[in-house]
Design a protein around this motif. Structure first.
Motif, short mmCIF file in Angstrom:
data_model
loop_
_atom_site.label_atom_id
_atom_site.label_comp_id
_atom_site.label_asym_id
_atom_site.label_seq_id
_atom_site.Cartn_x
_atom_site.Cartn_y
_atom_site.Cartn_z
N ASP A 29 0.85 -1.04 -0.28
CA ASP A 29 -0.01 -0.54 -0.08
C ASP A 29 1.15 1.35 0.04
OD1 ASP A 29 -1.94 2.00 0.96
OD2 ASP A 29 -3.01 1.40 1.41
N ASP A 30 1.56 1.87 -1.51
CA ASP A 30 2.04 2.83 -1.48
C ASP A 30 1.89 4.67 -0.48
OD1 ASP A 30 3.82 0.86 -2.79
OD2 ASP A 30 3.52 2.22 -4.60
N HIS A 31 0.57 4.43 -0.35
CA HIS A 31 -0.74 5.75 0.07
C HIS A 31 -0.07 5.34 1.18
CE1 HIS A 31 -2.54 8.98 0.31
NE2 HIS A 31 -3.19 8.30 1.54
N PHE A 32 -0.01 4.58 1.86
CA PHE A 32 -0.37 4.41 3.34
C PHE A 32 1.44 4.18 4.26
CE2 PHE A 32 1.69 1.52 7.21
CZ PHE A 32 0.62 1.84 7.94
N TYR A 74 3.84 5.44 2.04
CA TYR A 74 4.42 6.99 2.25
C TYR A 74 4.07 8.11 3.17
CZ TYR A 74 7.79 5.56 -1.89
OH TYR A 74 7.97 4.75 -2.78
N GLY A 75 2.71 7.79 3.37
CA GLY A 75 2.09 8.59 4.31
C GLY A 75 2.69 8.84 5.86
N GLU A 84 6.41 9.83 6.65
CA GLU A 84 6.35 10.55 6.46
C GLU A 84 5.69 11.80 7.55
OE1 GLU A 84 7.57 14.75 5.56
OE2 GLU A 84 7.83 12.96 4.16
#
Length: 301
Positions: free
Chosen positions: A173-176, A178-179, A182
């Motif tokens: 889950d790239d969105h999760f 990277y978020g 960060e």
């Protein structure tokens, strides 16, 4: 390279029976030179030990520094000149303080994935994802004999299928990812800056960190004597008077008494602020009073 993670001594010895040999250098923040590595190996051999591998943690624990690619190449080349293996522990690889990774480069990239059969990479979810309880780590190696041996042993500590599915879903889950990273980076940096601001106010020297969840600070000027015993006495006073626990340098094979690792991400910022206030008060009283008059009762008055 010393100072190093205090638990390595037990980790290496309990099952494998290996003995950790600290590599001391004139400037630990920069990292060991080939001469530093050779001196440590020679001293170990004079004690009858067979030097078989080099273990490097990058980013460094407890210093929070990042070794540049050139140093990593130099250390690996030194190990290869002695037909030794190298283990690179990058467990804090994703916990850099800056968005550009603070200059960190994985050994996999440094060597262009050409590890040979002698360089082995380890990582885990426990630090970067705050998931020690999942008990999931990785070994990346091109040594088939090593991988076969580990495959046989891992039957006693394998990751369950449900846990594999959960982690697989998370990591894809790239969105999760990277978020999360960060947000984690921002929170780590916030606590780090809170910690060093207090150290600056106390005029306590420290090693500027670029990664990890700790800062390595020099409390040597506050010791009753410049010995391991003086360090232990200071550590006990912090615990008794302030309920503050810091990892002493002696447990990390630092030659200089009075060095301590502060793990500023172990608690939330509010608790960290409270602990730093207590530390500030104790430091101030130590500077004003003679050690003979110091105890938990006098410091809490």
């Amino acid at each position: 390279p010393a100072p190093y993670y205090a638990a390595f001594d037990a980790d290496l010895k309990i099952i494998a029976g290996c003995i950790a040999v600290p590599v001391h250098s004139s400037n630990p923040s920069i990292g060991p030179t080939p001469d530093d590595l050779e001196n440590a190996a020679t001293l170990a051999e004079l004690k009858g030990l067979r030097v078989r591998l080099l273990l490097i943690t990058n980013p460094n624990n407890p210093l929070g520094t990042i070794y540049p690619p050139e140093l990593m190449k130099s250390a690996i080349n030194w190990a290869r000149s002695r037909n030794m293996h190298t283990i690179v522990d990058e467990i804090y690889a994703l916990s850099t303080h800056d968005d550009n990774d603070g200059g960190f480069e994985s050994v996999l990239r440094t060597l262009n994935n050409d590890l040979g059969t002698d360089v082995h990479h380890v990582w885990a979810l426990s630090k970067d994802f705050g998931a020690s309880g999942l008990r999931i780590g990785t070994l990346y190696s091109k040594n088939q004999r090593l991988l076969s041996a580990i495959a046989n042993l891992s039957i006693f500590s394998g990751v369950s299928h449900p846990m594999q599915m959960i982690v697989s879903e998370m990591l894809t889950d790239d969105h999760f990812i990277y978020g999360f990273l960060e947000n984690s980076r921002q929170r780590i940096r916030y606590s780090y800056e809170l910690c060093i601001a207090r150290l600056d106010e106390m005029v306590i020297p420290y090693v500027p960190a670029k990664a990890g969840i700790f800062v390595y600070a020099d409390f040597s000027s506050l010791l009753p004597e410049q010995t391991a015993e003086g360090e232990a006495r200071f550590s006990s006073l912090l615990l008794e008077a302030g309920r503050i626990i810091m990892t002493p340098g002696s447990a990390q094979h630092d030659k200089k008494p009075g060095m301590f690792r502060i793990c500023y991400c172990f608690v939330n910022p509010e608790v960290l602020e409270m602990a730093m206030q207590r530390l500030d008060r104790i430091v101030g009283k130590i500077r004003r009073w003679h050690w003979d008059n110091l105890n938990a009762e006098s410091l809490t008055d």
